[in-house]
Scaffold this motif. Structure first.
Motif, mmCIF file in Angstrom:
data_model
loop_
_atom_site.group_PDB
_atom_site.id
_atom_site.type_symbol
_atom_site.label_atom_id
_atom_site.label_comp_id
_atom_site.label_asym_id
_atom_site.label_seq_id
_atom_site.Cartn_x
_atom_site.Cartn_y
_atom_site.Cartn_z
ATOM 1 N N ILE A 80 138.298 60.182 -52.857
ATOM 2 C CA ILE A 80 137.625 60.224 -51.565
ATOM 3 C C ILE A 80 138.528 59.642 -50.481
ATOM 4 N N GLY A 81 139.226 58.529 -50.811
ATOM 5 C CA GLY A 81 140.146 57.948 -49.845
ATOM 6 C C GLY A 81 141.222 58.929 -49.421
ATOM 7 N N LEU A 82 141.783 59.656 -50.377
ATOM 8 C CA LEU A 82 142.780 60.674 -50.055
ATOM 9 C C LEU A 82 142.178 61.798 -49.207
ATOM 10 N N LEU A 83 140.945 62.167 -49.508
ATOM 11 C CA LEU A 83 140.268 63.192 -48.725
ATOM 12 C C LEU A 83 140.134 62.755 -47.270
ATOM 13 N N LEU A 84 139.758 61.504 -47.051
ATOM 14 C CA LEU A 84 139.615 61.001 -45.683
ATOM 15 C C LEU A 84 140.943 61.056 -44.941
ATOM 16 N N GLU A 85 142.024 60.666 -45.602
ATOM 17 C CA GLU A 85 143.329 60.681 -44.933
ATOM 18 C C GLU A 85 143.772 62.107 -44.624
ATOM 19 N N ARG A 86 143.478 63.036 -45.510
ATOM 20 C CA ARG A 86 143.832 64.434 -45.251
ATOM 21 C C ARG A 86 143.042 64.987 -44.068
ATOM 22 N N LEU A 87 141.783 64.632 -44.009
ATOM 23 C CA LEU A 87 140.953 65.105 -42.902
ATOM 24 C C LEU A 87 141.419 64.495 -41.586
ATOM 25 N N ALA A 88 141.765 63.226 -41.603
ATOM 26 C CA ALA A 88 142.168 62.527 -40.383
ATOM 27 C C ALA A 88 143.502 63.015 -39.835
ATOM 28 N N THR A 89 144.328 63.592 -40.691
ATOM 29 C CA THR A 89 145.643 64.063 -40.245
ATOM 30 C C THR A 89 145.759 65.588 -40.308
ATOM 31 N N ALA A 90 144.636 66.269 -40.370
ATOM 32 C CA ALA A 90 144.642 67.732 -40.482
ATOM 33 C C ALA A 90 145.357 68.362 -39.288
ATOM 34 N N PRO A 91 146.064 69.465 -39.489
ATOM 35 C CA PRO A 91 146.799 70.112 -38.399
ATOM 36 C C PRO A 91 145.922 71.042 -37.557
ATOM 37 N N TYR A 92 144.669 70.723 -37.457
ATOM 38 C CA TYR A 92 143.710 71.474 -36.660
ATOM 39 C C TYR A 92 142.631 70.502 -36.204
ATOM 40 N N LEU A 93 141.851 70.900 -35.238
ATOM 41 C CA LEU A 93 140.778 70.048 -34.739
ATOM 42 C C LEU A 93 139.696 69.905 -35.802
ATOM 43 N N THR A 94 139.148 68.704 -35.932
ATOM 44 C CA THR A 94 138.061 68.483 -36.887
ATOM 45 C C THR A 94 136.834 67.944 -36.163
ATOM 46 N N VAL A 95 135.667 68.426 -36.575
ATOM 47 C CA VAL A 95 134.409 68.060 -35.924
ATOM 48 C C VAL A 95 133.360 67.803 -37.006
ATOM 49 N N ALA A 96 132.643 66.705 -36.886
ATOM 50 C CA ALA A 96 131.493 66.432 -37.749
ATOM 51 C C ALA A 96 130.233 66.548 -36.905
ATOM 52 N N VAL A 97 129.244 67.252 -37.423
ATOM 53 C CA VAL A 97 127.955 67.415 -36.742
ATOM 54 C C VAL A 97 126.890 66.779 -37.628
ATOM 55 N N VAL A 98 126.273 65.713 -37.135
ATOM 56 C CA VAL A 98 125.345 64.918 -37.937
ATOM 57 C C VAL A 98 123.950 64.996 -37.334
ATOM 58 N N GLU A 99 122.998 65.479 -38.130
ATOM 59 C CA GLU A 99 121.598 65.555 -37.688
ATOM 60 C C GLU A 99 120.729 64.489 -38.356
ATOM 61 N N GLY A 100 121.054 64.141 -39.588
ATOM 62 C CA GLY A 100 120.248 63.165 -40.328
ATOM 63 C C GLY A 100 121.069 61.948 -40.695
ATOM 64 N N SER A 101 121.029 61.538 -41.961
ATOM 65 C CA SER A 101 121.703 60.311 -42.376
ATOM 66 C C SER A 101 123.119 60.597 -42.875
ATOM 67 N N ALA A 102 124.018 59.682 -42.531
ATOM 68 C CA ALA A 102 125.390 59.690 -43.043
ATOM 69 C C ALA A 102 125.646 58.291 -43.580
ATOM 70 N N VAL A 103 125.808 58.182 -44.887
ATOM 71 C CA VAL A 103 125.841 56.873 -45.534
ATOM 72 C C VAL A 103 127.131 56.717 -46.328
ATOM 73 N N GLY A 104 127.724 55.523 -46.272
ATOM 74 C CA GLY A 104 128.879 55.216 -47.089
ATOM 75 C C GLY A 104 130.010 56.206 -46.895
ATOM 76 N N ALA A 105 130.465 56.812 -47.994
ATOM 77 C CA ALA A 105 131.565 57.768 -47.914
ATOM 78 C C ALA A 105 131.210 58.949 -47.019
ATOM 79 N N GLY A 106 129.917 59.281 -46.911
ATOM 80 C CA GLY A 106 129.502 60.334 -45.990
ATOM 81 C C GLY A 106 129.750 59.938 -44.553
ATOM 82 N N ALA A 107 129.478 58.678 -44.216
ATOM 83 C CA ALA A 107 129.764 58.183 -42.870
ATOM 84 C C ALA A 107 131.264 58.100 -42.639
ATOM 85 N N ASP A 108 132.024 57.786 -43.689
ATOM 86 C CA ASP A 108 133.477 57.762 -43.557
ATOM 87 C C ASP A 108 134.032 59.154 -43.271
#
Length: 237
Positions: A80-108
């Protein structure tokens, strides 16, 4: 199925484990890694992560905890940690759309995105400190006041500070504006807009926290407390 994917100029990815509140199971994490592999080759203009109206993602999936060991749990957290780093440095724009709960690794996952759009019923919690796992803490510090979250309590979108950058209704405008940016200028714009973050230090801190002996016991105790609190809350309703 763990993901529903719409591929176009922008990719829209819906976490699709509604029966488990979109908790991050090994299969879901692997599917997200595979998707980022594919996106790295195809380079969409943007990648949008969505959940459902009740849950963006419930965090680390503890449903099979009895069959886990310290080592298997540590491996899952590191993936999961590696996934977060890949998402944070992705070569394209990234967007999260949150309607309900985002907990722990989901919030990360949310915190790792460039734009973090939350509806009025969205809420966030980072309970890792309650079981001794340091996941995404340094990134959270770079975008907002972490003291709001680090006790592990649930925080409404309106009180989430810099974690929330807009509302779900802003999505189309964000994507339309980004589409008008010259592709050759996008990497520099992404680099300038993203917070300074030491990925190696973050992964080292995560590794130290998950390799401290007793991870399984700490998670078991956390899960027991969470279930007890839930039962008590239901009795009061």
């Amino acid at each position: 199925m763990t993901l529903a994917v719409h591929r176009g100029a922008d990719w829209k990815i819906r976490l699709d484990r509604p029966e488990a509140a979109n908790a991050l199971s090994p299969a879901l994490v692997d599917a997200l890694h595979d998707l980022l592999d594919e996106a790295a080759a195809i380079r969409p203009e943007a990648l949008v992560l969505e959940g459902n109206p009740r849950h963006f993602a419930a965090g680390f999936d503890l449903s099979g905890l009895s069959g886990e060991s310290d080592a298997s749990l540590a491996h899952r957290f590191l993936r999961i940690g590696l996934l977060l780093e890949r998402l944070a440095t992705a070569p394209y724009l990234t967007v999260a759309v949150v309607e309900g709960s985002a907990v722990g690794a989901g919030a990360d996952l949310v915190a790792a995105c460039d734009h973090r759009l939350a509806g009025p019923d969205a809420r966030f919690a980072f309970p890792g400190a309650r079981f001794g796992v340091v996941l995404g803490t340094s990134r959270l510090r770079s975008i907002t006041d972490p003291s709001v979250f680090l006790g592990g309590d649930t925080v409404a979108a309106a009180a989430a500070g810099g974690l929330v950058t807009g509302a779900p209704g802003d999505l189309s405008g964000i994507l339309e504006t980004w589409a008008r940016v010259d592709p050759t200028a996008r990497p520099a714009l992404l680099a300038a807009a993203r917070p300074v973050h030491d990925a190696d230090a973050a992964l080292a801190a995560l590794t130290r926290s998950v390799t401290t002996p007793g991870l399984h016991d700490r998670l078991t105790a956390y899960r027991r407390r969470a279930l007890s609190h839930r039962s008590h809350s239901e009795e009061l309703e």
